[in-house]
Scaffold this motif. Sequence first.
Motif, PDB file in Angstrom:
ATOM      1  N   UNK A  56       9.002   7.120 -67.818  1.00  0.00           N
ATOM      2  CA  UNK A  56       9.393   7.928 -66.755  1.00  0.00           C
ATOM      3  C   UNK A  56      11.025   8.474 -66.871  1.00  0.00           C
ATOM      4  N   UNK A  57      11.090   9.746 -66.566  1.00  0.00           N
ATOM      5  CA  UNK A  57      12.447  10.313 -66.641  1.00  0.00           C
ATOM      6  C   UNK A  57      12.678  11.013 -65.357  1.00  0.00           C
TER       7      UNK A  57
ATOM      8  N   UNK B 182      16.957  13.985 -73.696  1.00  0.00           N
ATOM      9  CA  UNK B 182      17.009  14.787 -72.366  1.00  0.00           C
ATOM     10  C   UNK B 182      18.256  15.427 -72.260  1.00  0.00           C
ATOM     11  N   UNK B 183      19.432  14.844 -72.554  1.00  0.00           N
ATOM     12  CA  UNK B 183      20.631  15.258 -72.352  1.00  0.00           C
ATOM     13  C   UNK B 183      20.792  16.537 -73.133  1.00  0.00           C
ATOM     14  N   UNK B 184      20.204  16.425 -74.508  1.00  0.00           N
ATOM     15  CA  UNK B 184      20.305  17.477 -75.307  1.00  0.00           C
ATOM     16  C   UNK B 184      19.624  18.814 -74.956  1.00  0.00           C
ATOM     17  N   UNK B 185      18.465  18.576 -74.328  1.00  0.00           N
ATOM     18  CA  UNK B 185      17.748  19.469 -73.838  1.00  0.00           C
ATOM     19  C   UNK B 185      18.553  20.058 -72.474  1.00  0.00           C
ATOM     20  N   UNK B 186      19.022  19.405 -71.652  1.00  0.00           N
ATOM     21  CA  UNK B 186      19.738  20.156 -70.685  1.00  0.00           C
ATOM     22  C   UNK B 186      20.841  20.888 -71.310  1.00  0.00           C
ATOM     23  N   UNK B 187      21.510  20.516 -72.140  1.00  0.00           N
ATOM     24  CA  UNK B 187      22.704  21.208 -72.799  1.00  0.00           C
ATOM     25  C   UNK B 187      22.317  22.439 -73.542  1.00  0.00           C
ATOM     26  N   UNK B 188      21.202  22.241 -74.479  1.00  0.00           N
ATOM     27  CA  UNK B 188      20.790  23.463 -75.341  1.00  0.00           C
ATOM     28  C   UNK B 188      20.045  24.419 -74.565  1.00  0.00           C
ATOM     29  N   UNK B 189      19.182  24.121 -73.453  1.00  0.00           N
ATOM     30  CA  UNK B 189      18.223  24.882 -72.815  1.00  0.00           C
ATOM     31  C   UNK B 189      18.544  25.263 -71.385  1.00  0.00           C
ATOM     32  N   UNK B 190      19.510  24.531 -70.674  1.00  0.00           N
ATOM     33  CA  UNK B 190      19.724  24.769 -69.406  1.00  0.00           C
ATOM     34  C   UNK B 190      21.076  25.515 -69.326  1.00  0.00           C
ATOM     35  N   UNK B 191      21.950  25.102 -69.940  1.00  0.00           N
ATOM     36  CA  UNK B 191      23.292  25.907 -69.881  1.00  0.00           C
ATOM     37  C   UNK B 191      23.328  27.310 -70.147  1.00  0.00           C
ATOM     38  N   UNK B 192      22.660  27.750 -71.257  1.00  0.00           N
ATOM     39  CA  UNK B 192      22.605  29.091 -71.622  1.00  0.00           C
ATOM     40  C   UNK B 192      21.967  29.948 -70.214  1.00  0.00           C
ATOM     41  N   UNK B 193      21.153  29.418 -69.500  1.00  0.00           N
ATOM     42  CA  UNK B 193      20.524  30.177 -68.200  1.00  0.00           C
ATOM     43  C   UNK B 193      21.450  30.296 -67.243  1.00  0.00           C
ATOM     44  N   UNK B 194      22.551  29.598 -66.977  1.00  0.00           N
ATOM     45  CA  UNK B 194      22.928  29.372 -65.763  1.00  0.00           C
ATOM     46  C   UNK B 194      23.775  30.807 -65.475  1.00  0.00           C
ATOM     47  N   UNK B 195      24.038  30.994 -64.083  1.00  0.00           N
ATOM     48  CA  UNK B 195      24.652  32.411 -63.665  1.00  0.00           C
ATOM     49  C   UNK B 195      23.568  33.525 -63.464  1.00  0.00           C
ATOM     50  N   UNK B 196      22.253  33.114 -63.704  1.00  0.00           N
ATOM     51  CA  UNK B 196      21.347  34.454 -63.541  1.00  0.00           C
ATOM     52  C   UNK B 196      21.067  34.648 -62.186  1.00  0.00           C
ATOM     53  N   UNK B 197      21.184  33.839 -61.264  1.00  0.00           N
ATOM     54  CA  UNK B 197      21.170  34.060 -59.902  1.00  0.00           C
ATOM     55  C   UNK B 197      22.047  33.845 -59.104  1.00  0.00           C
ATOM     56  N   UNK B 198      22.825  35.053 -58.669  1.00  0.00           N
ATOM     57  CA  UNK B 198      24.150  34.787 -58.088  1.00  0.00           C
ATOM     58  C   UNK B 198      23.900  34.155 -56.598  1.00  0.00           C
TER      59      UNK B 198
ATOM     60  N   UNK C 139      16.624  22.236 -64.353  1.00  0.00           N
ATOM     61  CA  UNK C 139      16.921  21.113 -64.755  1.00  0.00           C
ATOM     62  C   UNK C 139      15.584  20.214 -64.879  1.00  0.00           C
ATOM     63  N   UNK C 140      15.117  20.003 -63.586  1.00  0.00           N
ATOM     64  CA  UNK C 140      13.841  19.109 -63.483  1.00  0.00           C
ATOM     65  C   UNK C 140      12.808  19.641 -64.293  1.00  0.00           C
ATOM     66  N   UNK C 141      12.532  21.376 -64.081  1.00  0.00           N
ATOM     67  CA  UNK C 141      11.493  21.620 -65.083  1.00  0.00           C
ATOM     68  C   UNK C 141      11.588  21.398 -66.502  1.00  0.00           C
ATOM     69  N   UNK C 142      12.864  21.298 -67.032  1.00  0.00           N
ATOM     70  CA  UNK C 142      12.966  21.175 -68.260  1.00  0.00           C
ATOM     71  C   UNK C 142      12.567  19.591 -68.667  1.00  0.00           C
ATOM     72  N   UNK C 143      12.977  18.821 -67.727  1.00  0.00           N
ATOM     73  CA  UNK C 143      12.613  17.529 -68.068  1.00  0.00           C
ATOM     74  C   UNK C 143      11.338  17.015 -67.855  1.00  0.00           C
ATOM     75  N   UNK C 144      10.452  17.646 -67.246  1.00  0.00           N
ATOM     76  CA  UNK C 144       8.955  17.741 -66.743  1.00  0.00           C
ATOM     77  C   UNK C 144       8.411  17.582 -68.377  1.00  0.00           C
ATOM     78  N   UNK C 145       7.585  16.477 -68.449  1.00  0.00           N
ATOM     79  CA  UNK C 145       6.571  16.317 -69.762  1.00  0.00           C
ATOM     80  C   UNK C 145       7.475  15.759 -70.811  1.00  0.00           C
ATOM     81  N   UNK C 146       8.895  15.687 -70.614  1.00  0.00           N
ATOM     82  CA  UNK C 146       9.569  15.395 -71.864  1.00  0.00           C
ATOM     83  C   UNK C 146       9.370  13.820 -72.273  1.00  0.00           C
ATOM     84  N   UNK C 147       9.200  12.910 -71.277  1.00  0.00           N
ATOM     85  CA  UNK C 147       8.864  11.555 -71.365  1.00  0.00           C
ATOM     86  C   UNK C 147       7.548  11.270 -72.099  1.00  0.00           C
ATOM     87  N   UNK C 148       7.691  10.242 -73.085  1.00  0.00           N
ATOM     88  CA  UNK C 148       6.321   9.669 -73.809  1.00  0.00           C
ATOM     89  C   UNK C 148       5.553   9.152 -72.846  1.00  0.00           C
TER      90      UNK C 148
END
Length: 481
Positions: A347-348, A230-246, A334-343
Amino acid sequence: MTSPSVLAAARRWRTDRLTELRAWLAIPSVSADPARAADVAHAARWLASWQSAHGARVDVRPTAGGRDVVLGYWPAPPGAPLVVIYGHYDVQPAGPRWSSDPFSSVVRSGVLYARGAGDDKGQLFAHLCALDAWRQAGVPPVQVLVIAEGAEEVGSPGFDAVLRPLARRVRPVAVVVSDTERDDDGAPTVTVSQRGHLVARLEVDTGGPDVHPGRLGGAVVDPGLVLAKALLTLHDELLPTLGARPADALGAQPRMRTDGVQPRTRTDAAVARAAGGRAMTGPGMDERITTRGALSVTRLTAGAQGSAIPARSAARIDLRVPPRADPADVLLRARRLLDGLAPRGTTVRLHVIAATPGLETMPDALTRRAAEEACAVGFGRPPAYVRSGGTIPAVGMMARTFGIRPLLLGFGTPGGNAHGPDEAMDLAGWAAGVDTSAALLSALAPSIRAGPVSARLQSDHHKGSRWVRSGAPLARIEGEE
């Protein structure tokens, strides 16, 4: 032009003021520690009493969190504009590795060491010393409202509730905040942006008890591995998207407003030095710490005892977002990225603890010119303009409430260890901060229009507040040298 008599008064009383500052620093006003609640209240009373004894009218406003906001009104001739000066009197916990008692200040080689010396009692007290110097020499050229809170180090809960009714009665023409460090070469700094901040707890629960890894390892879901993913998902997939909506506390804009001023870019070597030997992530350090998002894990926990596989794990995360990123949008992503991540059967959850939007804080041209004139008086040089990777929640609150971009003018010692051991303030820099503050009040006076202070602010009949009348004796501080 600052009157020479004002600077002379500041210098004449410097030794006495330093003794008073050291008495204030001796109060362990750690807002994050419930056991220190009485000390936080003590520090607020000290501040109220000092201002009252030196000519201010003081209003103490309680907050829901029990940490008072102290308002000190310093009068000026009728029609003079109003300037707000903000600071905080709470401090971080002491922590380990101090070379001396953090609440028994010591001076070594012209440097004052104590918790709060730079963050923020020392810097706030520099402004108070300047106000008193103006009082001794005559009267300040502007009305000043000092707003000091006791909960900045825990995210300023309750501060907004104090500001909102206050803003209906006062209209400041400038808001000055000194809660940052000077540049590496000793020049004071004007901070032109700060990142937003999300603090959250990421929890993984696999259900059931802790189990033996030899008997069930490989059959049960390991919450530590799910947490890592979960942490790697946030780091690798969330961080590059930040700043898109001012998003900006004063309204969205297409790009950072600099008014032709080029903020200084720190070299990678300078950032590495500040990191004190920590391994670094890569080049472009200044951008990484000021305008990009960053995910940091500040705490990891697991519930197992001994060598069992735990059923639960958690991480406290610190997510810094670019000045224009909307924290609510970041949280949704962030919550959308974490949805469906848990086996299956796991629960995550992501629980938000605090959220603060970023802000651009480039002052307007008149305020910037006043700051440059003042810094030339106090430090003999203009300020450096820098971006900040940090977040001061109260700055955004005041920007929204008063409708003005605060002037973040840093007097703190470069590398002053604000949250670490041996927090320090060099006394030469502190004295220059006093002179700069005195000069700033003078420089602001002819540049900006008067803003009225409501008569209600100057009355002593506020419901739910406690006025300390001018002339009250300065309370003796326990442990004063």
